[in-house]
Design a protein around this motif. Structure first.
Motif, mmCIF file in Angstrom:
data_model
loop_
_atom_site.group_PDB
_atom_site.id
_atom_site.type_symbol
_atom_site.label_atom_id
_atom_site.label_comp_id
_atom_site.label_asym_id
_atom_site.label_seq_id
_atom_site.Cartn_x
_atom_site.Cartn_y
_atom_site.Cartn_z
ATOM 1 N N ALA A 17 0.817 -1.220 0.000
ATOM 2 C CA ALA A 17 0.000 0.000 0.000
ATOM 3 C C ALA A 17 0.849 1.267 0.000
ATOM 4 O O ALA A 17 0.371 2.331 -0.375
ATOM 5 N N VAL A 18 2.106 1.164 0.417
ATOM 6 C CA VAL A 18 2.992 2.327 0.520
ATOM 7 C C VAL A 18 3.717 2.533 -0.809
ATOM 8 O O VAL A 18 4.404 1.632 -1.285
ATOM 9 N N THR A 19 3.566 3.711 -1.388
ATOM 10 C CA THR A 19 4.241 4.008 -2.653
ATOM 11 C C THR A 19 5.476 4.883 -2.459
ATOM 12 O O THR A 19 6.337 4.924 -3.331
ATOM 13 N N LEU A 20 5.548 5.593 -1.330
ATOM 14 C CA LEU A 20 6.703 6.433 -1.016
ATOM 15 C C LEU A 20 6.823 6.523 0.494
ATOM 16 O O LEU A 20 5.824 6.697 1.193
ATOM 17 N N ALA A 21 8.030 6.385 0.970
ATOM 18 C CA ALA A 21 8.317 6.563 2.396
ATOM 19 C C ALA A 21 9.698 7.190 2.490
ATOM 20 O O ALA A 21 10.662 6.658 1.939
ATOM 21 N N ARG A 22 9.751 8.326 3.181
ATOM 22 C CA ARG A 22 11.062 8.957 3.339
ATOM 23 C C ARG A 22 11.092 9.745 4.642
ATOM 24 O O ARG A 22 10.074 10.278 5.091
ATOM 25 N N PRO A 23 12.281 9.819 5.228
ATOM 26 C CA PRO A 23 12.413 10.579 6.473
ATOM 27 C C PRO A 23 12.341 12.074 6.210
ATOM 28 O O PRO A 23 12.702 12.549 5.132
ATOM 29 N N PHE A 26 -1.759 -5.854 6.349
ATOM 30 C CA PHE A 26 -0.719 -6.055 7.362
ATOM 31 C C PHE A 26 -0.087 -7.437 7.214
ATOM 32 O O PHE A 26 1.140 -7.568 7.181
ATOM 33 N N ARG A 27 -0.910 -8.492 7.157
ATOM 34 C CA ARG A 27 -0.371 -9.853 7.085
ATOM 35 C C ARG A 27 0.465 -10.059 5.819
ATOM 36 O O ARG A 27 1.538 -10.660 5.866
ATOM 37 N N THR A 28 -0.016 -9.514 4.705
ATOM 38 C CA THR A 28 0.746 -9.615 3.457
ATOM 39 C C THR A 28 2.071 -8.874 3.574
ATOM 40 O O THR A 28 3.118 -9.374 3.155
ATOM 41 N N ALA A 29 2.042 -7.679 4.159
ATOM 42 C CA ALA A 29 3.274 -6.895 4.327
ATOM 43 C C ALA A 29 4.271 -7.632 5.217
ATOM 44 O O ALA A 29 5.462 -7.699 4.893
ATOM 45 N N VAL A 30 3.806 -8.203 6.307
ATOM 46 C CA VAL A 30 4.715 -8.894 7.226
ATOM 47 C C VAL A 30 5.300 -10.143 6.557
ATOM 48 O O VAL A 30 6.496 -10.425 6.701
ATOM 49 N N ARG A 31 4.485 -10.890 5.809
ATOM 50 C CA ARG A 31 5.016 -12.059 5.080
ATOM 51 C C ARG A 31 6.068 -11.629 4.065
ATOM 52 O O ARG A 31 7.120 -12.261 3.931
ATOM 53 N N THR A 32 5.793 -10.542 3.347
ATOM 54 C CA THR A 32 6.743 -10.045 2.353
ATOM 55 C C THR A 32 8.024 -9.571 3.025
ATOM 56 O O THR A 32 9.129 -9.862 2.560
ATOM 57 N N LEU A 33 7.891 -8.850 4.134
ATOM 58 C CA LEU A 33 9.067 -8.404 4.875
ATOM 59 C C LEU A 33 9.851 -9.600 5.386
ATOM 60 O O LEU A 33 11.088 -9.615 5.311
ATOM 61 N N LEU A 78 7.323 -4.982 18.956
ATOM 62 C CA LEU A 78 8.136 -6.142 18.619
ATOM 63 C C LEU A 78 8.477 -6.898 19.900
ATOM 64 O O LEU A 78 9.013 -6.310 20.837
ATOM 65 N N THR A 79 8.185 -8.191 19.921
ATOM 66 C CA THR A 79 8.459 -9.025 21.080
ATOM 67 C C THR A 79 9.191 -10.275 20.609
ATOM 68 O O THR A 79 8.715 -10.943 19.675
ATOM 69 N N PRO A 80 10.327 -10.604 21.243
ATOM 70 C CA PRO A 80 11.003 -11.852 20.865
ATOM 71 C C PRO A 80 10.039 -13.037 21.000
ATOM 72 O O PRO A 80 9.259 -13.106 21.953
ATOM 73 N N SER A 81 10.108 -13.936 20.033
ATOM 74 C CA SER A 81 9.222 -15.099 20.025
ATOM 75 C C SER A 81 9.992 -16.286 19.465
ATOM 76 O O SER A 81 10.135 -16.406 18.248
ATOM 77 N N GLY A 82 10.499 -17.124 20.353
ATOM 78 C CA GLY A 82 11.309 -18.253 19.890
ATOM 79 C C GLY A 82 12.511 -17.740 19.137
ATOM 80 O O GLY A 82 13.271 -16.917 19.635
ATOM 81 N N SER A 83 12.648 -18.176 17.899
ATOM 82 C CA SER A 83 13.772 -17.717 17.083
ATOM 83 C C SER A 83 13.360 -16.584 16.149
ATOM 84 O O SER A 83 14.026 -16.319 15.160
ATOM 85 N N GLY A 84 12.265 -15.900 16.480
ATOM 86 C CA GLY A 84 11.804 -14.812 15.630
ATOM 87 C C GLY A 84 11.213 -13.673 16.439
ATOM 88 O O GLY A 84 11.642 -13.399 17.561
ATOM 89 N N THR A 85 10.212 -13.025 15.879
ATOM 90 C CA THR A 85 9.614 -11.840 16.485
ATOM 91 C C THR A 85 8.097 -11.872 16.331
ATOM 92 O O THR A 85 7.592 -12.159 15.242
ATOM 93 N N HIS A 86 7.415 -11.565 17.403
ATOM 94 C CA HIS A 86 5.963 -11.341 17.343
ATOM 95 C C HIS A 86 5.788 -9.857 17.035
ATOM 96 O O HIS A 86 6.294 -9.003 17.760
ATOM 97 N N VAL A 87 5.091 -9.546 15.947
ATOM 98 C CA VAL A 87 4.880 -8.172 15.497
ATOM 99 C C VAL A 87 3.409 -7.827 15.718
ATOM 100 O O VAL A 87 2.527 -8.545 15.247
ATOM 101 N N ARG A 88 3.170 -6.740 16.449
ATOM 102 C CA ARG A 88 1.801 -6.263 16.670
ATOM 103 C C ARG A 88 1.709 -4.827 16.170
ATOM 104 O O ARG A 88 2.470 -3.964 16.600
#
Length: 162
Positions: free
Chosen positions: A50-56, A143-150, A107-117
Motif C-alpha cells: 500500500a505504501v508508494t513512497l516513504a522517506r524521512p 498487514f499480514r501480506t506486508a509482514v510475510r513479504t518483509l 516487537l516481542t522476541p518469540s522463539g527464534s523470531g519476532t511477534h509483530v503487533r
C-alpha cells in the motif's frame, strides 16, 4: 487538500475511539525487524504494498508517506525504542474525515523470531470511524501480506549475508 490533525500522545494507542490491532510472527530477530521499520524507511514500498513512497523528514524525526490511491501523510516519530517499539503520529493528511491517527509497531522476541503487533489508533468524523472499522478485514490482510513479504525479504538478506 492537506489538513492538520489533532496532535495526540502515545496514550492515544490505549484510548482512541477506533483501535484496530493486528499481529503476526516473523522469523527475523527483533533488531532486524526494527531496522527495517525505523532505519530503512525508504524500503517500505518494497514490502508494504500500500505504501508508494516513504522517506524521512526533519532530520529523521518525521516521515512523509504516500499510499496507493493518493493518500499522503506527514508524520512525527513518537517512539523509537530499538527492538521493541516504533510509533508515529499523523500530523497532516489529505484523507477526508480523519481527525487523529497514531500507529504503533510492537516487537516481542518469540522463539527464534519476532511477534509483530501493529495498532492503528484513530479518531474522525462518524463516517470516518465507521469506514475505519469496516476496513478492518482489508487492513488486516494488508498487514499480514506486508509482514510475510518483509519476512521473505529479511530471510533473503540473511541468506545473502552468509
Amino acid at each position: 487538500m492537506a489538513r492538520r490533525l489533532r496532535p495526540v500522545g502515545l496514550d492515544f494507542i490505549e484510548n482512541a475511539p477506533v483501535r484496530l490491532t493486528f499481529a503476526a510472527r516473523i522469523t527475523a530477530a527483533p533488531e532486524t525487524v526494527y531496522q527495517a521499520l525505523a532505519e530503512e524507511l525508504e524500503g517500505w514500498p518494497s514490502w508494504f504494498r500500500a505504501v508508494t513512497l516513504a522517506r524521512p523528514t526533519h532530520g529523521g524525526a518525521g516521515r512523509e508517506i504516500r499510499l496507493m490511491g493518493g493518500v499522503r501523510f506527514q508524520e512525527t516519530i513518537m517512539a523509537a525504542d530499538p527492538e521493541r517499539r516504533y510509533a508515529y503520529r499523523v500530523d497532516e493528511t489529505n484523507a477526508p474525515g480523519m481527525r487523529a491517527l497514531l500507529e504503533e509497531w510492537r516487537l516481542t522476541p518469540s522463539g527464534s523470531g519476532t511477534h509483530v503487533r501493529w495498532t492503528f489508533a484513530a479518531d474522525g468524523t462518524a463516517p470516518f470511524r465507521f469506514g475505519a472499522v469496516a476496513a478492518r478485514p482489508g487492513l488486516g490482510h494488508s498487514f499480514r501480506t506486508a509482514v510475510r513479504t518483509l519476512d521473505r525479504r529479511l530471510a533473503g538478506r540473511s541468506g545473502a549475508d552468509q
